[in-house]
Motif scaffolding. Structure first.
Motif, short mmCIF file in Angstrom:
data_model
loop_
_atom_site.label_atom_id
_atom_site.label_comp_id
_atom_site.label_asym_id
_atom_site.label_seq_id
_atom_site.Cartn_x
_atom_site.Cartn_y
_atom_site.Cartn_z
N ALA A 1 46.91 33.52 52.55
CA ALA A 1 47.70 34.07 51.46
C ALA A 1 47.12 33.72 50.09
N HIS A 2 46.38 32.59 50.02
CA HIS A 2 45.81 32.17 48.74
C HIS A 2 44.28 32.20 48.79
N ALA A 3 43.74 33.15 49.51
CA ALA A 3 42.28 33.29 49.56
C ALA A 3 41.72 33.68 48.20
N VAL A 4 42.47 34.46 47.45
CA VAL A 4 42.09 34.83 46.09
C VAL A 4 43.28 34.57 45.17
N ALA A 5 43.00 34.51 43.89
CA ALA A 5 44.08 34.36 42.90
C ALA A 5 44.59 35.76 42.59
N GLU A 6 45.70 36.13 43.20
CA GLU A 6 46.19 37.50 43.07
C GLU A 6 46.82 37.76 41.71
N ALA A 7 47.23 36.71 41.03
CA ALA A 7 47.84 36.85 39.71
C ALA A 7 47.34 35.73 38.83
N PRO A 8 47.33 35.94 37.51
CA PRO A 8 46.88 34.87 36.60
C PRO A 8 47.74 33.62 36.78
#
Length: 242
Positions: free
Chosen positions: A213-220
């Protein structure tokens, strides 16, 4: 020039050598665990596990696929946790100029529970975990002691498959883009996860949600309190002038 990791998940077999090497080098105690329906163990990062190989099982048509994700601190180029900590006390979170390693210092022992929660929530990758023994959050420190001694990080040294790579940031970015071009031939949707923002760069063959779920930073990351106060002050000033 800072250092960086390339974690090539297409080569990861979930041997967990990196996870165990990390525990051994940092002399972290064992966790009491139990079977919760997954081979992932322990179930999540904690103060005694700075690194965790996450398991994601999903169906691709009628085929079961496994994706493995060696999760750890990303050592961000501009660490949100440092900005958040600076609103409480400057220098509580530092970034080593030579390596780019983001380090939590003993100054955090003075932080309130509210402050610590705020710092954790500032991390777009959900990394820091509270360590009751040291009275501060715990996470990967890039094996900075090993690097300063001319050694590779323990996880990289232990990896038998080429999943873990480490070196100067520009060198790692070149390697990452070269590997990405190769992987895209078989996996057109392959990508690098937030390569401009972090010093731990993941190569993913599929969409990030197929890993973690946190593989990328989906939001700043949330603005620091200092930024919020500055924005509010600016808004009030503008209103009074009008």
């Amino acid at each position: 020039m800072s250092k960086a990791f390339l974690i090539d998940t297409t080569r990861c077999t979930a041997c967990r050598g990196c996870q165990l090497a990390c525990k051994e080098w940092h002399e972290l105690p064992a966790n009491k665990t139990k079977q919760v329906g997954t081979h992932q163990n322990p179930p999540d990062l904690n103060a005694n596990n700075y690194k965790l190989v996450r398991f994601n099982e999903h169906l691709d048509g009628e085929t079961i696929k496994w994706n493995f994700f060696p999760d750890q601190c990303r050592h961000c180029v501009e660490p949100p946790c440092q900005g958040a900590a600076d609103t409480v006390e400057e220098g509580a979170v530092i970034k080593d100029e030579v390596t780019g390693a983001v380090i939590f210092t003993d100054k955090m022992k003075q932080f309130s529970d509210e402050d610590l929660q705020y710092i954790r929530e500032s991390c777009p990758y959900d990394i820091p975990r509270w360590d009751a023994a040291t009275k501060r959050p715990a996470k990967c420190i890039m094996c900075i002691d090993r690097i300063q001694a001319g050694k590779l990080p323990a996880c990289v040294q232990a990896c038998p498959t080429g999943t873990m790579n480490f070196g100067d940031r520009e060198e790692i970015l070149r390697l990452a883009n070269k590997r990405l071009a190769t992987v895209k031939k078989a996996h057109p949707n392959a990508m690098l996860a937030d390569p401009d923002d972090v010093n731990v760069i993941y190569l993913l063959a599929e969409a990030p949600e197929q890993y973690h779920a946190h593989a990328v930073a989906e939001a700043p990351a949330p603005k620091s309190r200092r930024q919020l106060f500055a924005s509010l002050r600016s808004s009030l000033t503008s209103t009074s002038k009008s």
